[in-house]
Design a protein around this motif. Structure first.
Motif, PDB file in Angstrom:
ATOM      1  N   ALA A 135     -16.601 -15.624  60.333  1.00  0.00           N
ATOM      2  CA  ALA A 135     -17.646 -16.529  60.820  1.00  0.00           C
ATOM      3  C   ALA A 135     -18.063 -17.528  59.752  1.00  0.00           C
ATOM      4  N   LEU A 136     -18.006 -17.106  58.466  1.00  0.00           N
ATOM      5  CA  LEU A 136     -18.446 -17.986  57.387  1.00  0.00           C
ATOM      6  C   LEU A 136     -17.692 -17.618  56.103  1.00  0.00           C
ATOM      7  N   PRO A 137     -16.409 -17.965  56.033  1.00  0.00           N
ATOM      8  CA  PRO A 137     -15.611 -17.598  54.855  1.00  0.00           C
ATOM      9  C   PRO A 137     -16.204 -18.173  53.568  1.00  0.00           C
ATOM     10  N   GLY A 138     -16.304 -17.350  52.544  1.00  0.00           N
ATOM     11  CA  GLY A 138     -16.816 -17.783  51.252  1.00  0.00           C
ATOM     12  C   GLY A 138     -18.300 -17.552  51.046  1.00  0.00           C
ATOM     13  N   PHE A 139     -19.030 -17.317  52.118  1.00  0.00           N
ATOM     14  CA  PHE A 139     -20.488 -17.153  52.032  1.00  0.00           C
ATOM     15  C   PHE A 139     -20.864 -15.929  51.202  1.00  0.00           C
ATOM     16  N   ARG A 140     -20.258 -14.803  51.503  1.00  0.00           N
ATOM     17  CA  ARG A 140     -20.613 -13.550  50.833  1.00  0.00           C
ATOM     18  C   ARG A 140     -20.307 -13.621  49.336  1.00  0.00           C
ATOM     19  N   SER A 141     -19.155 -14.114  48.983  1.00  0.00           N
ATOM     20  CA  SER A 141     -18.771 -14.133  47.561  1.00  0.00           C
ATOM     21  C   SER A 141     -19.674 -15.076  46.766  1.00  0.00           C
ATOM     22  N   PHE A 142     -20.009 -16.241  47.361  1.00  0.00           N
ATOM     23  CA  PHE A 142     -20.894 -17.153  46.638  1.00  0.00           C
ATOM     24  C   PHE A 142     -22.276 -16.548  46.454  1.00  0.00           C
ATOM     25  N   MET A 143     -22.843 -15.969  47.509  1.00  0.00           N
ATOM     26  CA  MET A 143     -24.205 -15.448  47.426  1.00  0.00           C
ATOM     27  C   MET A 143     -24.299 -14.278  46.445  1.00  0.00           C
ATOM     28  N   ASP A 144     -23.266 -13.451  46.393  1.00  0.00           N
ATOM     29  CA  ASP A 144     -23.272 -12.355  45.421  1.00  0.00           C
ATOM     30  C   ASP A 144     -23.268 -12.922  43.996  1.00  0.00           C
ATOM     31  N   LYS A 145     -22.465 -13.945  43.755  1.00  0.00           N
ATOM     32  CA  LYS A 145     -22.411 -14.571  42.434  1.00  0.00           C
ATOM     33  C   LYS A 145     -23.747 -15.245  42.103  1.00  0.00           C
ATOM     34  N   PHE A 146     -24.325 -15.939  43.066  1.00  0.00           N
ATOM     35  CA  PHE A 146     -25.592 -16.643  42.843  1.00  0.00           C
ATOM     36  C   PHE A 146     -26.718 -15.648  42.544  1.00  0.00           C
ATOM     37  N   TYR A 147     -26.696 -14.526  43.237  1.00  0.00           N
ATOM     38  CA  TYR A 147     -27.693 -13.467  43.011  1.00  0.00           C
ATOM     39  C   TYR A 147     -27.731 -13.080  41.537  1.00  0.00           C
ATOM     40  N   TRP A 148     -26.572 -12.855  40.943  1.00  0.00           N
ATOM     41  CA  TRP A 148     -26.526 -12.407  39.557  1.00  0.00           C
ATOM     42  C   TRP A 148     -26.750 -13.540  38.565  1.00  0.00           C
ATOM     43  N   GLU A 149     -26.407 -14.782  38.940  1.00  0.00           N
ATOM     44  CA  GLU A 149     -26.739 -15.920  38.085  1.00  0.00           C
ATOM     45  C   GLU A 149     -28.260 -16.089  38.003  1.00  0.00           C
ATOM     46  N   CYS A 150     -28.936 -15.894  39.112  1.00  0.00           N
ATOM     47  CA  CYS A 150     -30.404 -15.955  39.107  1.00  0.00           C
ATOM     48  C   CYS A 150     -30.981 -14.875  38.209  1.00  0.00           C
ATOM     49  N   TRP A 151     -30.378 -13.696  38.247  1.00  0.00           N
ATOM     50  CA  TRP A 151     -30.903 -12.593  37.446  1.00  0.00           C
ATOM     51  C   TRP A 151     -30.734 -12.841  35.946  1.00  0.00           C
ATOM     52  N   LYS A 152     -29.677 -13.543  35.541  1.00  0.00           N
ATOM     53  CA  LYS A 152     -29.529 -13.882  34.125  1.00  0.00           C
ATOM     54  C   LYS A 152     -30.740 -14.685  33.643  1.00  0.00           C
ATOM     55  N   LEU A 153     -31.143 -15.653  34.420  1.00  0.00           N
ATOM     56  CA  LEU A 153     -32.326 -16.437  34.067  1.00  0.00           C
ATOM     57  C   LEU A 153     -33.585 -15.593  34.197  1.00  0.00           C
ATOM     58  N   GLY A 154     -33.650 -14.768  35.238  1.00  0.00           N
ATOM     59  CA  GLY A 154     -34.823 -13.930  35.450  1.00  0.00           C
ATOM     60  C   GLY A 154     -35.112 -13.023  34.263  1.00  0.00           C
ATOM     61  N   LYS A 155     -34.065 -12.450  33.689  1.00  0.00           N
ATOM     62  CA  LYS A 155     -34.257 -11.576  32.529  1.00  0.00           C
ATOM     63  C   LYS A 155     -34.857 -12.342  31.352  1.00  0.00           C
ATOM     64  N   GLU A 156     -34.407 -13.587  31.157  1.00  0.00           N
ATOM     65  CA  GLU A 156     -34.957 -14.387  30.062  1.00  0.00           C
ATOM     66  C   GLU A 156     -36.436 -14.686  30.299  1.00  0.00           C
ATOM     67  N   LEU A 157     -36.808 -14.925  31.539  1.00  0.00           N
ATOM     68  CA  LEU A 157     -38.218 -15.196  31.845  1.00  0.00           C
ATOM     69  C   LEU A 157     -39.073 -13.951  31.612  1.00  0.00           C
ATOM     70  N   LEU A 158     -38.562 -12.780  31.989  1.00  0.00           N
ATOM     71  CA  LEU A 158     -39.304 -11.549  31.742  1.00  0.00           C
ATOM     72  C   LEU A 158     -39.435 -11.275  30.244  1.00  0.00           C
ATOM     73  N   ARG A 159     -38.392 -11.581  29.475  1.00  0.00           N
ATOM     74  CA  ARG A 159     -38.474 -11.413  28.026  1.00  0.00           C
ATOM     75  C   ARG A 159     -39.530 -12.352  27.432  1.00  0.00           C
ATOM     76  N   ALA A 160     -39.546 -13.577  27.924  1.00  0.00           N
ATOM     77  CA  ALA A 160     -40.535 -14.540  27.424  1.00  0.00           C
ATOM     78  C   ALA A 160     -41.949 -14.078  27.745  1.00  0.00           C
ATOM     79  N   VAL A 161     -42.154 -13.530  28.933  1.00  0.00           N
ATOM     80  CA  VAL A 161     -43.481 -13.015  29.288  1.00  0.00           C
ATOM     81  C   VAL A 161     -43.883 -11.885  28.344  1.00  0.00           C
ATOM     82  N   ALA A 162     -42.941 -10.979  28.055  1.00  0.00           N
ATOM     83  CA  ALA A 162     -43.242  -9.860  27.151  1.00  0.00           C
ATOM     84  C   ALA A 162     -43.670 -10.376  25.775  1.00  0.00           C
ATOM     85  N   VAL A 163     -42.970 -11.372  25.262  1.00  0.00           N
ATOM     86  CA  VAL A 163     -43.328 -11.949  23.966  1.00  0.00           C
ATOM     87  C   VAL A 163     -44.693 -12.627  24.048  1.00  0.00           C
ATOM     88  N   GLY A 164     -44.913 -13.368  25.134  1.00  0.00           N
ATOM     89  CA  GLY A 164     -46.182 -14.069  25.301  1.00  0.00           C
ATOM     90  C   GLY A 164     -47.371 -13.134  25.471  1.00  0.00           C
TER      91      GLY A 164
END
Length: 335
Positions: A135-164
């Motif tokens: 029904a939507l070839p490529g959708f699942r693989s992209f969204m899984d990759k995007f999910y983890w790319e967001c988390w890479k940034l998310g971890k940096e934001l949580l680290r910055a909050v901890a320091v702050g």
């Protein structure tokens, strides 16, 4: 009230510890005063975010039959898959038992939106619900990759909050977040007569706080997001789209962790504030797409006030609670 804009590049690229500390303190200050902040010059490229919106539009353009092949499971316990208009009702009410009458009254004004929720493929408690590959070839693989790319940034934001927050351990918060309990949400607000929103016959997304630790929001150019002015409760200000910026906000878990030092601020989606976002003789609102990414602690993580946020004058305000128990209080009122 103005929502601050924070250039995050120095945190990610500078080797100067004073630069990183300055960014961390600016981030925490924004989270204290407003609870919302625009993050610019972050690690997610404009191309990747544009592609995420491309796939989101393609998913919502599918036939109802194809979308319903990946339905949100019945009940509130699993928060994945496709939610059709009217299934979900956002509220700020926390469940304490049997509130069937409250649920009924909430749904008298339906939320006019459709949703697709995605999580980690390795989260057995929250299994993903995908549309058929054909029904939507490529959708699942992209969204899984995007999910983890967001988390890479998310971890940096949580680290910055901890320091702050003056925590000696930069990983204090990230250790409570494996990334597997996060949630990527595709949102499509359908066109609706402006009069229906004005007279509250329909809603887009009523005022609420997020159950997460922090939320990163990507929004299109339509507008409609509003944030409560913490200096004037009950007054909301527009969070207009800023090109290539992420809207970051504090969630309930981080407010509890910080002993109310950081603000989990009420926000809502209403009619866009600019007239050019209303179309046609019937004053139809433009459709709106947004993509929030909710960073949430792992289910067994215990949320208790962190040491640097407790003093004799400000003792702990919250009893410890697991993420799973807090999630149940909020989610059971939504579906």
């Amino acid at each position: 009230m103005e929502i601050p804009i924070l250039d995050f590049s120095s945190w990610q690229h500078s080797r100067d510890s004073s630069d990183r500390l300055r960014i961390a303190r600016e981030l925490v200050e924004a989270c204290q005063k407003v609870g919302f902040v625009y993050i610019i010059n972050h690690s997610l490229s404009e191309t990747v975010v544009d592609e995420a919106f491309y796939w989101s539009r393609r998913f919502f353009d599918l036939s109802e039959e194809d979308k319903m092949k990946a339905p949100h499971p019945e009940g509130w316990a699993v928060h994945r898959g496709y939610s059709w208009p009217g299934l979900e009702k956002v509220s700020q009410i926390k469940s304490t038992g049997d509130e069937e009458e409250i649920r009924r009254r909430l749904r008298e004004v339906p939320d006019v939106k459709e949703v697709f929720d995605i999580g980690s493929e390795d989260n057995a408690l929250q299994p993903n619900q995908w549309p058929p590959g054909e029904a939507l070839p490529g959708f699942r693989s992209f969204m899984d990759k995007f999910y983890w790319e967001c988390w890479k940034l998310g971890k940096e934001l949580l680290r910055a909050v901890a320091v702050g927050l003056d925590l000696e351990d930069e990983e204090y918060l990230t250790r409570q977040h494996s990334g597997h309990n996060n949630q990527l949400r595709l949102l499509h607000y359908l066109p609706v007569p402006a009069e229906d929103l004005e007279k509250e016959r329909n809603a887009r997304c009523p005022a609420h706080t997020d159950w997460s630790s922090m939320t990163m929001l990507f929004q299109d150019d339509c507008g409609g997001l509003e944030v409560e002015d913490v200096t004037q409760p009950g007054t909301f200000v527009p969070a207009e789209p800023v090109p290539n910026a992420i809207v970051l906000n504090v969630g309930d878990l981080l407010q509890m962790w910080s002993n109310d030092r950081l603000k989990s601020t009420n926000h809502r989606v209403r009619m866009p504030s600019l007239a050019d976002r209303i179309e046609g003789p019937n004053r139809m609102t433009r459709e709106r797409f947004s993509i929030p990414y909710f960073m949430s602690a792992d289910p067994t993580s215990v949320i208790k006030c962190i040491p640097s946020c407790i003093t004799e004058a400000q003792p702990a305000k919250y009893q410890p609670v697991t993420q799973a128990d807090y999630n149940q209080m909020r989610a059971s009122m939504m579906y």
